[in-house]
Scaffold this active site. Structure first.
Site, mmCIF file in Angstrom:
data_model
loop_
_atom_site.group_PDB
_atom_site.id
_atom_site.type_symbol
_atom_site.label_atom_id
_atom_site.label_comp_id
_atom_site.label_asym_id
_atom_site.label_seq_id
_atom_site.Cartn_x
_atom_site.Cartn_y
_atom_site.Cartn_z
ATOM 1 N N TYR A 28 62.736 54.941 35.855
ATOM 2 C CA TYR A 28 63.946 55.618 35.402
ATOM 3 C C TYR A 28 63.986 55.899 33.902
ATOM 4 O O TYR A 28 64.915 56.556 33.433
ATOM 5 C CB TYR A 28 65.181 54.802 35.790
ATOM 6 C CG TYR A 28 65.314 54.617 37.285
ATOM 7 C CD1 TYR A 28 65.707 55.678 38.096
ATOM 8 C CD2 TYR A 28 65.023 53.402 37.891
ATOM 9 C CE1 TYR A 28 65.814 55.529 39.468
ATOM 10 C CE2 TYR A 28 65.134 53.242 39.259
ATOM 11 C CZ TYR A 28 65.523 54.306 40.043
ATOM 12 O OH TYR A 28 65.627 54.157 41.402
ATOM 13 N N HIS A 85 71.235 58.660 50.336
ATOM 14 C CA HIS A 85 70.538 58.495 51.602
ATOM 15 C C HIS A 85 71.391 57.872 52.696
ATOM 16 O O HIS A 85 70.927 57.712 53.819
ATOM 17 C CB HIS A 85 69.295 57.611 51.390
ATOM 18 C CG HIS A 85 68.643 57.834 50.071
ATOM 19 N ND1 HIS A 85 67.973 59.003 49.753
ATOM 20 C CD2 HIS A 85 68.587 57.062 48.957
ATOM 21 C CE1 HIS A 85 67.523 58.920 48.506
ATOM 22 N NE2 HIS A 85 67.892 57.757 48.006
ATOM 23 N N ASP A 92 81.162 64.438 52.665
ATOM 24 C CA ASP A 92 82.432 65.007 53.121
ATOM 25 C C ASP A 92 83.400 65.216 51.965
ATOM 26 O O ASP A 92 84.138 66.205 51.934
ATOM 27 C CB ASP A 92 83.068 64.112 54.183
ATOM 28 C CG ASP A 92 82.357 64.162 55.522
ATOM 29 O OD1 ASP A 92 81.481 65.032 55.716
ATOM 30 O OD2 ASP A 92 82.670 63.318 56.383
ATOM 31 N N HIS A 105 68.559 63.685 40.442
ATOM 32 C CA HIS A 105 67.805 62.440 40.626
ATOM 33 C C HIS A 105 66.849 62.300 39.453
ATOM 34 O O HIS A 105 66.037 63.205 39.207
ATOM 35 C CB HIS A 105 67.041 62.440 41.946
ATOM 36 C CG HIS A 105 67.949 62.525 43.124
ATOM 37 N ND1 HIS A 105 68.661 61.443 43.583
ATOM 38 C CD2 HIS A 105 68.316 63.581 43.888
ATOM 39 C CE1 HIS A 105 69.409 61.830 44.599
ATOM 40 N NE2 HIS A 105 69.227 63.122 44.798
ATOM 41 N N ARG A 116 63.785 57.451 50.732
ATOM 42 C CA ARG A 116 64.393 58.201 49.634
ATOM 43 C C ARG A 116 64.187 59.715 49.765
ATOM 44 O O ARG A 116 64.742 60.481 48.986
ATOM 45 C CB ARG A 116 63.826 57.734 48.289
ATOM 46 C CG ARG A 116 64.197 56.310 47.951
ATOM 47 C CD ARG A 116 63.732 55.959 46.550
ATOM 48 N NE ARG A 116 63.757 54.533 46.322
ATOM 49 C CZ ARG A 116 64.835 53.841 45.950
ATOM 50 N NH1 ARG A 116 65.978 54.449 45.759
ATOM 51 N NH2 ARG A 116 64.761 52.536 45.761
#
Length: 155
Positions: A28, A85, A92, A105, A116
């Site tokens: 990350y 995921h 919704d 991402h 993933r």
């Protein structure tokens, strides 16, 4: 009261994004959530937009913020974390408010574990940015604002 569309974006950072900079930096990176918010605010400001940012590890808090965005936001930039995921409810909420959104991402989720690879959001997102590190947030903002401009009939 003006009939012009709102000039604000909602930035939603999901579960564990508060750990950016310390959580698996090889995956990350070293930038923090504060760095992300600053990048998004700077990019949006250059394009004439304000930003309201939030991060939560709680799905309901994220959903409530998305619902509230109907009142004063033109679009949403979201990094849903692991909810990508798993969360039909998040999908919704995003489709329910009918605001265009960018799914981001930091890592290349398609080069990681198989679970993933699937996203409940990608097929309804106006913009998807994957694997560009924190810089991907900036591209997501620019691409989302371009979508908003197209919807407004502005080139």
């Amino acid at each position: 009261m003006s009939d012009s569309p709102p000039r604000r974006l909602l930035l939603v950072n999901g579960p564990n994004l508060n750990l950016l900079g310390t959580r698996e930096p090889a995956v990350y990176g070293h930038e923090t959530l504060d760095d992300v918010v600053a990048l998004v605010e700077r990019t949006a400001d250059e394009l004439g937009y304000a930003v309201r940012a939030l991060q939560s590890n709680h799905e309901g808090v994220l959903i409530d913020a998305i619902h509230e965005a109907r009142e004063d936001c033109a679009g949403v930039v979201i990094i849903p974390g692991g909810l990508t995921h798993t969360s039909v409810a998040l999908r919704d909420a995003l489709t329910g408010v009918a605001l265009p959104f960018a799914e981001v991402h930091v890592s290349d989720v398609h080069a990681r574990e198989e679970f993933r690879h699937f996203s409940y959001l990608s097929d309804v997102a106006a913009v998807t940015v994957v694997g560009e590190g924190v810089a991907g947030y900036g591209r997501a903002v620019r691409d989302l604002v371009a979508v908003l401009a197209a919807e407004e009939g502005v080139s």
